[in-house]
Design a protein around this motif. Structure first.
Motif, PDB file in Angstrom:
ATOM      1  N   ASN A  10       0.814  -1.218   0.000  1.00 41.36           N
ATOM      2  CA  ASN A  10       0.000   0.000   0.000  1.00 41.36           C
ATOM      3  C   ASN A  10       0.851   1.274   0.000  1.00 41.36           C
ATOM      4  O   ASN A  10       0.537   2.260   0.666  1.00 41.36           O
ATOM      5  CB  ASN A  10      -0.957   0.012   1.199  1.00 41.36           C
ATOM      6  CG  ASN A  10      -2.168   0.886   0.957  1.00 41.36           C
ATOM      7  OD1 ASN A  10      -2.595   1.068  -0.188  1.00 41.36           O
ATOM      8  ND2 ASN A  10      -2.722   1.440   2.018  1.00 41.36           N
ATOM      9  N   SER A  17       4.496  -9.403   9.645  1.00 37.84           N
ATOM     10  CA  SER A  17       3.631  -9.739  10.778  1.00 37.84           C
ATOM     11  C   SER A  17       4.293 -10.732  11.723  1.00 37.84           C
ATOM     12  O   SER A  17       3.858 -10.882  12.863  1.00 37.84           O
ATOM     13  CB  SER A  17       2.311 -10.319  10.266  1.00 37.84           C
ATOM     14  OG  SER A  17       2.539 -11.517   9.546  1.00 37.84           O
ATOM     15  N   ALA A  42      -1.084 -13.111   7.065  1.00 35.82           N
ATOM     16  CA  ALA A  42      -1.499 -11.728   7.323  1.00 35.82           C
ATOM     17  C   ALA A  42      -0.849 -10.755   6.354  1.00 35.82           C
ATOM     18  O   ALA A  42      -1.478  -9.775   5.919  1.00 35.82           O
ATOM     19  CB  ALA A  42      -1.173 -11.346   8.763  1.00 35.82           C
ATOM     20  N   ASP A  43       0.402 -11.006   6.002  1.00 35.98           N
ATOM     21  CA  ASP A  43       1.096 -10.130   5.051  1.00 35.98           C
ATOM     22  C   ASP A  43       0.513 -10.279   3.648  1.00 35.98           C
ATOM     23  O   ASP A  43       0.304  -9.283   2.939  1.00 35.98           O
ATOM     24  CB  ASP A  43       2.590 -10.460   5.040  1.00 35.98           C
ATOM     25  CG  ASP A  43       3.212 -10.404   6.423  1.00 35.98           C
ATOM     26  OD1 ASP A  43       3.208  -9.314   7.015  1.00 35.98           O
ATOM     27  OD2 ASP A  43       3.681 -11.450   6.894  1.00 35.98           O
ATOM     28  N   ASP A  45      -2.523 -11.252   2.923  1.00 36.92           N
ATOM     29  CA  ASP A  45      -3.865 -10.651   2.946  1.00 36.92           C
ATOM     30  C   ASP A  45      -3.789  -9.132   2.853  1.00 36.92           C
ATOM     31  O   ASP A  45      -4.596  -8.504   2.154  1.00 36.92           O
ATOM     32  CB  ASP A  45      -4.602 -11.056   4.217  1.00 36.92           C
ATOM     33  CG  ASP A  45      -5.006 -12.525   4.238  1.00 36.92           C
ATOM     34  OD1 ASP A  45      -4.983 -13.168   3.163  1.00 36.92           O
ATOM     35  OD2 ASP A  45      -5.338 -13.034   5.322  1.00 36.92           O
ATOM     36  N   ALA A  46      -2.836  -8.542   3.552  1.00 34.41           N
ATOM     37  CA  ALA A  46      -2.702  -7.078   3.529  1.00 34.41           C
ATOM     38  C   ALA A  46      -2.326  -6.589   2.135  1.00 34.41           C
ATOM     39  O   ALA A  46      -2.856  -5.578   1.647  1.00 34.41           O
ATOM     40  CB  ALA A  46      -1.659  -6.637   4.550  1.00 34.41           C
ATOM     41  N   ALA A  50      -4.714  -4.316  -0.309  1.00 37.43           N
ATOM     42  CA  ALA A  50      -4.253  -3.029  -0.836  1.00 37.43           C
ATOM     43  C   ALA A  50      -4.413  -2.989  -2.349  1.00 37.43           C
ATOM     44  O   ALA A  50      -4.854  -1.975  -2.918  1.00 37.43           O
ATOM     45  CB  ALA A  50      -2.798  -2.808  -0.446  1.00 37.43           C
ATOM     46  N   ASN A 200       2.586  -4.096  -5.062  1.00 35.94           N
ATOM     47  CA  ASN A 200       2.936  -4.537  -3.712  1.00 35.94           C
ATOM     48  C   ASN A 200       3.926  -5.685  -3.817  1.00 35.94           C
ATOM     49  O   ASN A 200       3.955  -6.410  -4.818  1.00 35.94           O
ATOM     50  CB  ASN A 200       1.687  -5.014  -2.957  1.00 35.94           C
ATOM     51  CG  ASN A 200       0.577  -3.978  -2.973  1.00 35.94           C
ATOM     52  OD1 ASN A 200       0.498  -3.114  -2.115  1.00 35.94           O
ATOM     53  ND2 ASN A 200      -0.298  -4.067  -3.974  1.00 35.94           N
TER      54      ASN A 200
END
Length: 477
Positions: A10, A17, A42-43, A45-46, A50, A200
């Motif tokens: 992002n 994480s 988690a990374d 997914d983030a 984004a 990303n």
């Protein structure tokens, strides 16, 4: 490296994480050259979130603005080319000259190819049978880009640049074996002013971040380059969400040398096989030689292999460097031993490191003669400086041998007979056929048949790969 233990998500460099890390090993020295972070769910997914959030605005961005951004990326890429060459050399062992000229050069070559091909793309076109209807090209959505270690910038540029130019957003997972070049590329995009979330990067391995991206419900497309085994796994993981999957996979190219070929055809074929230490999916690793020229060809190949220099990636010169990793070194050594045990005639090289080398993942430039189709070295993609030579009697037999493989990426033909060259080029089952040492042009479609993949990269073909087709009736009614 400033951002080695961060991810680009992002528009920002963020901490992972978890605290899971991995050492990047310099294959020339077997020493740690950098330590990177490995992502978790988690990374992933983030990064996907984004990219998904950024997609509507980026898809609506005028093409001219997307082109301007990519032109700025190109400028930065050229200005920081020495940094990129150093990163590639340290992470995967490309000697300095190869790293600067070929490895880094592949990036600018493909950027130029895409920018030059864009005017050929019809984003809105009437249907010939119904002029009031329009056929539109639109971006696919969120694209997961999973790239290999052997030609890092070649593959990252072949995916990231067309994806963004066509209005998609992206999450890149470079190879965890050679991640430094990918991190630098993310810096280039950041410096160029890429909008937040459009591009990303999350580092990780295949079973981790790679699998998470492949099955993620918010990823619309996966573009993968690597082994056929991994391509099968990605296809299966992506099947549950029916996302588009584009694959550029392995190869076992045949180099057909007819009796009337140029005098240097065999020597050039050896050099092409050993380029990048044999770590190219399109390497001509099976040399098929017409029987009347076979003994001469074996002698030429033996001499060429014995004269091939091997050295540190940090040294100047035209030598070949190490294999990328201990795992790759062990694989190549094992297949060389298998070739010997199965009865192939070893005429150059063999197992072990070159003389005088006791560290680094260096392999001896190796040539086997009298190879037969039942041997592992005939069938398996070795991905090292190992050439197999075998004779043929007729044109038909040469074609049959060339096609006797589950792969179909690149074949090579050497003959001064134009009709024969064209006839054989049509008969061999591969996505690319290089003849008489003539390289492919900028924007040429790169990809294969059979287990070598199902997509095409570069130029207009690579741009279309990242587009959906929409039909709209009554456009002018």
């Amino acid at each position: 490296m400033k951002h080695a233990r961060h991810f680009f998500i992002n528009g920002e460099w963020v901490a992972p994480s978890t605290d899971t890390t991995m050492d990047v090993i310099d294959p020339s020295t077997e020493e740690v050259t950098e330590t990177i972070a490995l992502g978790a769910q988690a990374d992933t997914d983030a990064a996907v979130a984004a990219a998904k959030a950024a997609f509507p605005a980026w898809a609506a961005t005028p093409l001219a603005e997307r082109v301007k951004l990519m032109e700025r990326v190109r400028e930065i890429y050229i200005a920081r080319a020495d940094e990129m060459a150093d990163a590639i050399s340290r992470e995967m062992g490309a000697p300095q000259q190869l790293a600067k000229v070929n490895q880094v050069g592949a990036g600018t070559w493909h950027m130029d190819g895409f920018l030059e091909a864009l005017p050929e793309i019809e984003f809105e076109a009437p249907l010939a049978s119904s002029p009031s209807e329009r056929t539109l090209l639109e971006p696919i959505g969120v694209c997961a880009l999973i790239t290999p270690w052997n030609w890092p910038m070649n593959q990252i540029v072949l995916k990231a640049v067309p994806a963004l130019l066509m209005g998609n957003t992206a999450v890149l997972k470079p190879s965890e074996v050679a991640p430094l070049s990918g991190l630098l590329f993310a810096e280039f995009l950041e410096e160029a002013g890429v909008p937040a979330g459009v591009f990303n990067l999350v580092n990780g391995d295949g079973p981790g971040v790679g699998s998470q991206l492949s099955c993620h419900p918010d990823v619309d497309m996966v573009s993968f380059t690597g082994s056929s085994r991994a391509g099968i796994a990605i296809s299966k993981a992506a099947a549950d969400t029916l996302k588009r999957v584009s694959l550029e996979l392995g190869g076992k190219g045949a180099n057909i040398v007819f009796a009337d070929a140029d005098a240097n055809a065999v020597i050039d074929g050896v050099a092409r096989c050993f380029r990048n230490t044999g770590q190219s999916c399109n390497a001509p690793t099976r040399m098929l030689v017409e029987a009347s020229r076979y003994d001469e060809a074996v002698a030429q190949a033996t001499k060429a292999a014995n004269e091939t220099e091997v050295g540190l990636a940090s040294d100047p010169g035209r030598h070949i460097g190490p294999l990328v990793s201990e795992a790759q070194f062990n694989k190549v050594q094992g297949l060389i031993e298998t070739g010997i045990n199965e009865g192939a005639r070893l005429v150059a090289g063999g197992a072990g490191r070159p003389d005088g080398m006791n560290r680094g993942y260096f392999a001896r430039p190796t040539v086997f003669a009298d190879v037969t189709p039942d041997m592992a070295i005939y069938r398996e993609e070795i991905f090292g400086p190992v050439l197999s030579i075998l004779p043929f009697e007729t044109e038909e037999q040469a074609i049959a041998i060339a096609n006797d493989t589950p792969y179909g990426l690149t074949n090579y033909i050497q003959t001064t007979d134009t009709d024969k060259r064209r006839r054989v080029a049509r008969a061999v089952r591969s996505g690319m056929v290089e003849t008489n040492g003539k390289g492919f042009g900028k924007g040429s479609p790169f990809g294969g048949y059979k287990q070598s993949g199902n997509g095409r990269e570069a130029g207009k073909w690579g741009l279309h790969e990242f587009a959906e087709v929409k039909a709209v009736s009554g456009w002018d009614d």
